[in-house]
Design an enzyme around this catalytic site. Sequence first.
Site, PDB file in Angstrom:
ATOM      1  N   HIS A 254       0.976  -0.863   0.347  1.00 57.10           N
ATOM      2  CA  HIS A 254       0.249   0.197   0.017  1.00 57.10           C
ATOM      3  C   HIS A 254       1.127   1.276   0.280  1.00 57.10           C
ATOM      4  O   HIS A 254       0.738   2.134  -0.938  1.00 57.10           O
ATOM      5  CB  HIS A 254      -0.845  -0.342   1.155  1.00 57.10           C
ATOM      6  CG  HIS A 254      -1.835  -1.482   1.569  1.00 57.10           C
ATOM      7  ND1 HIS A 254      -2.822  -1.421   0.627  1.00 57.10           N
ATOM      8  CD2 HIS A 254      -1.568  -2.108   2.089  1.00 57.10           C
ATOM      9  CE1 HIS A 254      -3.469  -2.820   1.602  1.00 57.10           C
ATOM     10  NE2 HIS A 254      -2.809  -3.369   2.096  1.00 57.10           N
TER      11      HIS A 254
HETATM   12  C1  BDR Z   1      -2.591   0.435   5.866  1.00 52.79           C
HETATM   13  O1  BDR Z   1      -3.410  -0.104   6.649  1.00 52.79           O
HETATM   14  C2  BDR Z   1      -1.721  -0.046   7.240  1.00 52.79           C
HETATM   15  O2  BDR Z   1      -2.329  -1.648   8.069  1.00 52.79           O
HETATM   16  C3  BDR Z   1      -0.985   0.296   6.436  1.00 52.79           C
HETATM   17  O3  BDR Z   1       0.610   0.406   6.496  1.00 52.79           O
HETATM   18  C4  BDR Z   1      -1.338   0.943   5.600  1.00 52.79           C
HETATM   19  O4  BDR Z   1      -0.952   1.468   5.585  1.00 52.79           O
HETATM   20  C5  BDR Z   1      -3.681  -0.751   4.221  1.00 52.79           C
HETATM   21  O5  BDR Z   1      -4.893  -0.391   4.562  1.00 52.79           O
END
Ligand code: BDR
Length: 313
Positions: free
Chosen positions: A243
């Site tokens: 992400h």
């Molecule tokens: C987001 O949530 C976190 O677990 C990850 O680092 C990312 O920023 C994805 O939904």
Amino acid sequence: MQRRKIIIDTDPGQDDAAAIMMAFGSPDELDVLGLCAVAGNVPLSFTSRNLRIVCELCGRPDAKVYEGALKPLDRPQVTAEHVHGKTGLDGAELPEPTMQPQSQNAIDFIIETLRREPEGTVTLCTLGPLTNIATALTKAPDIAGRVQELVMMGGGFFEGGNITPAAEFNIFVDPDAAKIVFGSGIPIVMMPLDVTHQLLTTKARVSKIAALGTRPAQVLVEWLAFFERFDIEKYGSDGGPLHDPSVIAYLLKPQLFSGRDCNVEIETTSELTVGMTVVDWWRVSGRKPNAKVMRDVDADGFFDLLADRVGRL
Ligand code: BDR
Ligand code: CA
């Protein structure tokens, strides 16, 4: 490309770590003024520690790390150890950091930096819940007009949510903060799950990072192996979505992404959909656009860029 001054606000997290590595691997384009830890994937004590571990791994013990919010504005803390492990950065053996956080807190650092630097020259990169940024905006509303751009990983629309059917984790953890940020007038670029679910850590892509043969690359590969196991099981895909580096990739190569200007509102009250980013993609609400919402990405181009920048560390 003009060198861009950025503040990274983050809750590391293995994918946050990948984003920070990408930023430190791009010194010609990005000037990292400071890195702010926020409670998110794990409590603040861990996100601060993890952030310093990542700085040291990148050979940047000189970087300035600030500690921010201990918990969301108005709700109990929600964490994601089930994804990121007990420390938030499980998967690789690394020494405890020797770097210390700065004595100034993250909120005051954000405010002071935005007031000191010329108007419109500092970009905020948010990789976690928006608590620090919302707190700074509430304390010093004048800073909103001074931000060049806020590029965030958060939300989801066509893909739905990942922590609830409607909400993505970063927004779900502190929807009240997200509401303040989306209502602030700051130019926002949003990297939702619609984009990040295309950024799969497939074997072929990860093997290119492994082939770099450097210590940071090796650690990143170990982190990714840990991080993707949860999502592989959940989605049944080859690799899991990476992400947070989408935010840094956008700063380096915006042409990898496409999207459109939309109105985005944050649901804060409904029990069923709290934390949902309600994106007016088809412009049916008559509400003014307040964010550039990305929807597509050149995923191979993104992973080539990631490998290139990690290779420069
Ligand atoms: C987001 O949530 C976190 O677990 C990850 O680092 C990312 O920023 C994805 O939904
Ligand atoms: Ca994150």
